[in-house]
Design an enzyme around this catalytic site. Structure first.
Site, PDB file in Angstrom:
ATOM      1  N   LYS A   1       0.862  -1.182   0.000  1.00 35.38           N
ATOM      2  CA  LYS A   1       0.000   0.000   0.000  1.00 35.38           C
ATOM      3  C   LYS A   1       0.901   1.236   0.000  1.00 35.38           C
ATOM      4  CE  LYS A   1      -4.429   0.864   2.257  1.00 35.38           C
ATOM      5  NZ  LYS A   1      -5.182   0.621   3.492  1.00 35.38           N
TER       6      LYS A   1
HETATM    7  C1  E4P Z   1      -8.498   1.513   3.414  1.00 36.60           C
HETATM    8  O1  E4P Z   1      -7.705   0.782   2.949  1.00 36.60           O
HETATM    9  C2  E4P Z   1      -8.350   2.219   4.680  1.00 36.60           C
HETATM   10  O2  E4P Z   1      -7.616   1.384   5.529  1.00 36.60           O
HETATM   11  C3  E4P Z   1      -9.661   2.475   5.368  1.00 36.60           C
HETATM   12  O3  E4P Z   1     -10.742   2.062   4.582  1.00 36.60           O
HETATM   13  C4  E4P Z   1      -9.814   3.848   5.911  1.00 36.60           C
HETATM   14  O4  E4P Z   1     -11.053   3.929   6.567  1.00 36.60           O
HETATM   15  P1  E4P Z   1     -11.419   5.054   7.645  1.00 36.60           P
HETATM   16  O5  E4P Z   1     -11.677   6.326   6.914  1.00 36.60           O
HETATM   17  O6  E4P Z   1     -12.624   4.511   8.326  1.00 36.60           O
HETATM   18  O7  E4P Z   1     -10.217   5.156   8.560  1.00 36.60           O
END
Ligand code: E4P
Length: 226
Positions: A84
């Site tokens: 990522k």
């Molecule tokens: C995606 O990969 C992120 O980890 C996640 O969906 C972020 O979500 P949040 O806005 O609830 O922290």
């Protein structure tokens, strides 16, 4: 549509995997902090042993060399790892290089269609638009998903739209209608997907009617052997 669970909690991941409908996992530094532990790489390896699918593990570096070095180490952990990478200039450069090296990437923190277009041109495996965080600032997150899906279709980009920052089941429904490839969501949302009050009421009635039927049969009043 693929379902990913958005957590680093090993017991939640195991529970979601046991449901038999889980296709992958997304983690991020905040989710790692929430899950606790001290060995990031070992934690990611353990997730990969639970789930037979893509597992996103995020780099911390924000410079090209640092991202590349962390990405290579993460990719070496397990074949399920997807690196990522944040949607910044050096991140885009790294995504291009990682693609050339055969390493899968999830381009994260996407909030606009132009960002998604650039990530696809760089060769990201997944783009992660954060719809809940857009909704939080009174900007319709779902419109971003529509735009990205349309743009990728227009040009045949193979980058998969991974809807992130999902807060509730309607985000999943709308993503599926638009045709997004993946929805990553907290385990609570996965469980909410199968809940319906009429299912619960209907099941209660079936069970109580069955008990009444059995009681009547045992008493010989309905003429049927149970
Ligand atoms: C995606 O990969 C992120 O980890 C996640 O969906 C972020 O979500 P949040 O806005 O609830 O922290």
């Amino acid at each position: 549509m693929k379902f990913f669970v958005d957590t680093a909690d090993l017991s939640e991941i195991q529970e979601a995997s046991d449901m038999g409908v889980l296709d992958g996992v997304t983690t991020n530094p905040s989710l790692m902090r929430k899950a606790g532990g001290s060995d990031f790489h070992e934690h990611i390896r353990m997730i990969c042993e639970i789930v037979d699918g893509d597992v996103s593990a995020e780099v911390i570096a924000t410079d090209y060399e640092g991202i590349m070095s962390e990405a290579r180490a993460l990719a070496a952990l397990h074949e399920n790892v997807v690196v990522k990478v944040p949607l910044i200039l050096d991140g885009i450069k790294a995504i291009r290089s990682l693609k050339e090296q055969g390493i899968k990437t999830n381009c994260t923190l996407c909030f606009s269609p132009t960002q998604a277009l650039v990530a696809a041109k760089a060769g990201a495996t997944y783009i992660s638009p954060f719809i809940g965080r857009l909704d939080d600032i009174s900007t319709p997150g779902m419109e971003l998903i529509e735009q990205i899906v349309q743009i990728y279709e227009n040009y045949g980009f193979p980058t998969q739209v991974l809807v992130a920052s999902i807060r509730h089941p309607m985000h999943v429904v709308e993503s599926a209608i638009i045709g997004a490839h993946v929805a990553t969501m907290p385990f609570t949302v996965i469980k909410q997907l199968i809940k319906h009050p009429l299912t619960d009421i209907g099941l209660d009635r079936f069970i109580s009617d069955w008990k009444a039927y059995q009681a009547a049969a045992e008493a010989g009043s309905n003429g049927i052997d149970v």
